[in-house]
Design an enzyme around this catalytic site. Sequence first.
Site, short mmCIF file in Angstrom:
data_model
loop_
_atom_site.label_atom_id
_atom_site.label_comp_id
_atom_site.label_asym_id
_atom_site.label_seq_id
_atom_site.Cartn_x
_atom_site.Cartn_y
_atom_site.Cartn_z
N ASP A 6 -3.99 -6.38 5.07
CA ASP A 6 -4.82 -7.31 5.76
C ASP A 6 -4.95 -8.95 5.21
OD1 ASP A 6 -5.99 -5.53 7.55
OD2 ASP A 6 -7.15 -4.40 6.08
N ASN B 42 0.94 -1.25 -0.02
CA ASN B 42 -0.12 0.13 -0.04
C ASN B 42 0.84 1.22 0.14
OD1 ASN B 42 0.65 0.91 2.72
ND2 ASN B 42 -0.21 -1.11 3.27
N LYS C 123 -13.33 -0.30 15.54
CA LYS C 123 -12.09 -1.03 15.45
C LYS C 123 -11.46 -0.65 17.21
CE LYS C 123 -10.74 -0.65 10.91
NZ LYS C 123 -10.09 0.23 9.87
N PHE D 25 -4.26 2.80 15.17
CA PHE D 25 -4.98 3.94 14.04
C PHE D 25 -5.89 3.42 13.44
CE2 PHE D 25 -2.16 7.88 13.41
CZ PHE D 25 -1.22 7.50 14.26
O1 PMT Z 1 2.94 6.00 6.64
P1 PMT Z 1 2.24 7.32 6.20
O2 PMT Z 1 2.42 7.71 4.68
O3 PMT Z 1 2.77 8.55 7.03
O4 PMT Z 1 0.72 7.24 6.42
C1 PMT Z 1 0.19 7.31 7.80
C2 PMT Z 1 -1.09 5.91 8.01
C3 PMT Z 1 -2.27 6.68 7.06
C4 PMT Z 1 -0.49 4.81 7.22
C5 PMT Z 1 -1.21 6.33 9.41
O5 PMT Z 1 -1.74 7.52 9.75
C6 PMT Z 1 -2.50 5.24 9.62
O6 PMT Z 1 -3.57 5.66 9.60
N1 PMT Z 1 -2.02 4.01 9.98
C7 PMT Z 1 -3.03 2.88 10.15
C8 PMT Z 1 -3.26 2.33 8.59
C9 PMT Z 1 -4.25 1.11 8.65
O7 PMT Z 1 -3.87 0.03 8.34
O8 PMT Z 1 -5.42 1.35 9.32
P2 PMT Z 1 -6.51 0.08 9.56
O9 PMT Z 1 -7.65 0.88 9.82
O10 PMT Z 1 -6.68 -0.83 8.44
O11 PMT Z 1 -6.03 -0.78 10.71
C10 PMT Z 1 -6.24 -0.57 12.04
C11 PMT Z 1 -5.14 -0.61 13.08
O12 PMT Z 1 -4.96 -2.03 13.04
C12 PMT Z 1 -4.10 0.14 12.67
O13 PMT Z 1 -3.47 0.60 13.92
C13 PMT Z 1 -3.06 -1.08 12.02
O14 PMT Z 1 -1.77 -0.69 12.23
C14 PMT Z 1 -3.50 -2.27 12.64
N2 PMT Z 1 -3.45 -3.33 11.96
C15 PMT Z 1 -4.37 -3.60 10.81
C16 PMT Z 1 -4.14 -4.82 10.18
C17 PMT Z 1 -3.33 -5.78 10.70
N3 PMT Z 1 -3.32 -7.20 9.84
N4 PMT Z 1 -2.61 -5.62 11.75
C18 PMT Z 1 -2.67 -4.43 12.43
O15 PMT Z 1 -2.04 -4.35 13.37
#
Ligand code: PMT
Length: 408
Positions: free
Chosen positions: A282, A213, A341, A327
Amino acid sequence: MSDMSELFDRRIVLGVTGGIAAYKAAELVRLLLRGGAQVRVVMTESAQAFIAPLTFQALSGQPVHTHLLDPAAEAGMGHIELAKWAELVLIAPASANFLARLATGQADDLLTTVCLATSAPLMVAPAMNQAMWRNPATQHNCQILGQRGVVIVGPGEGEQACGDTGPGRMLEALEIAQVVAGYFRRGMLAGKVVVITAGPTREPLDPVRYISNHSSGKMGYALAAAARDEGARTILITGPTRLAAPPGIQVMQVETAKEMLAQALEHGAGADLFIAAAAVADYAPEKVATHKIKKEANGELHLHLVKNPDVVAEVARLERRPFVVGFAAETEKVLEHARAKLQRKNLDVIIANDVSDTTIGFNSDNNAVWLLSGEDAVEYPTQDKQQLARRLISDIAARLERHNNKAS
Ligand code: PMT
């Protein structure tokens, strides 16, 4: 020069090892002294081939220590006294040879002996040719040192004295002095261990392709630097990015979600705070093809993807669980999805960003977020990621403090 008042009256043993960057150590002594630190210099034999002890003696106003078995020197401040005197042992430059000797616990000269005998924290600023730095033996040594809590500062990238270009240059004296000052700063996270994930993961399809991504790592790296500046021992678990490793932070490079999970569980257990800023894929291909996937005759390619582990949710499930901040990258109903979440992953706090807006979020220099907990919601309007990171870290540090006070 930025404020380095934290250096005032700090007792620093500066170890200088053999390398062309030894001349930068003279400037480092000057900066540490200017900040008010007391500095005693220990030189290895090979360091003396690059710069004379007299230079350091003149700068520090103190005798320079060069030999382990020198009766006159031992009658003054001996190696054990030096080791006990130090509040920090800083080695700059640290050569590949010195890192290897430190990693294997040798005590065959004054500097390695002081390092073994001291209970003060060790900080090393590596300096060497790029191929020597990249060599798996050096990387392995640094990994061992990092696991023992040695703070590795740098190295930087760029043109080298030998004509090569790449990683291995010692950081500039001012950058090192700033890291040292930050280390002594009693910040809001002093004494705390903070683990942060950053960047994307890459899930391989075959030897040449992967699913990933647009995460640049900027948000996570800025948070790591802010946590370090608040005095935390900071560990950054990062997927592939173009960013330089921030000085004074232990960096663990990973590619896949599974690798990120392994590092997160190892470092997250027993940590005080875990922040998941990484954009973890994911899903990953069920199988990685051994050879490059060929074009199908019907022009279609069907991939079978399987769910990746949820790194942050697994950390939140640990028995010795840190305070966990996730996040949420959303493109619609941002707050509603983020709240879901927060609960589903059992997080303490979630930071929601709207990644449908290309001026913030993924890969941009700015971001705008909502910080949500079970009790409240705080809006942080658009600002650069460094400033936002500092504000988020102060907010999170205060919440961590309240959480710990409630628990005790
Ligand atoms: O890296 P940059 O270019 O500065 O951009 C920053 C960002 C947009 C990536 C950052 O601000 C951000 O939002 N990071 C989380 C991205 C994400 O995957 O979000 P999500 O809503 O899909 O996941 C929710 C949370 O679960 C996140 O904390 C993620 O790290 C975590 N996660 C998700 C999937 C997975 N398999 N394992 C995880 O730990």
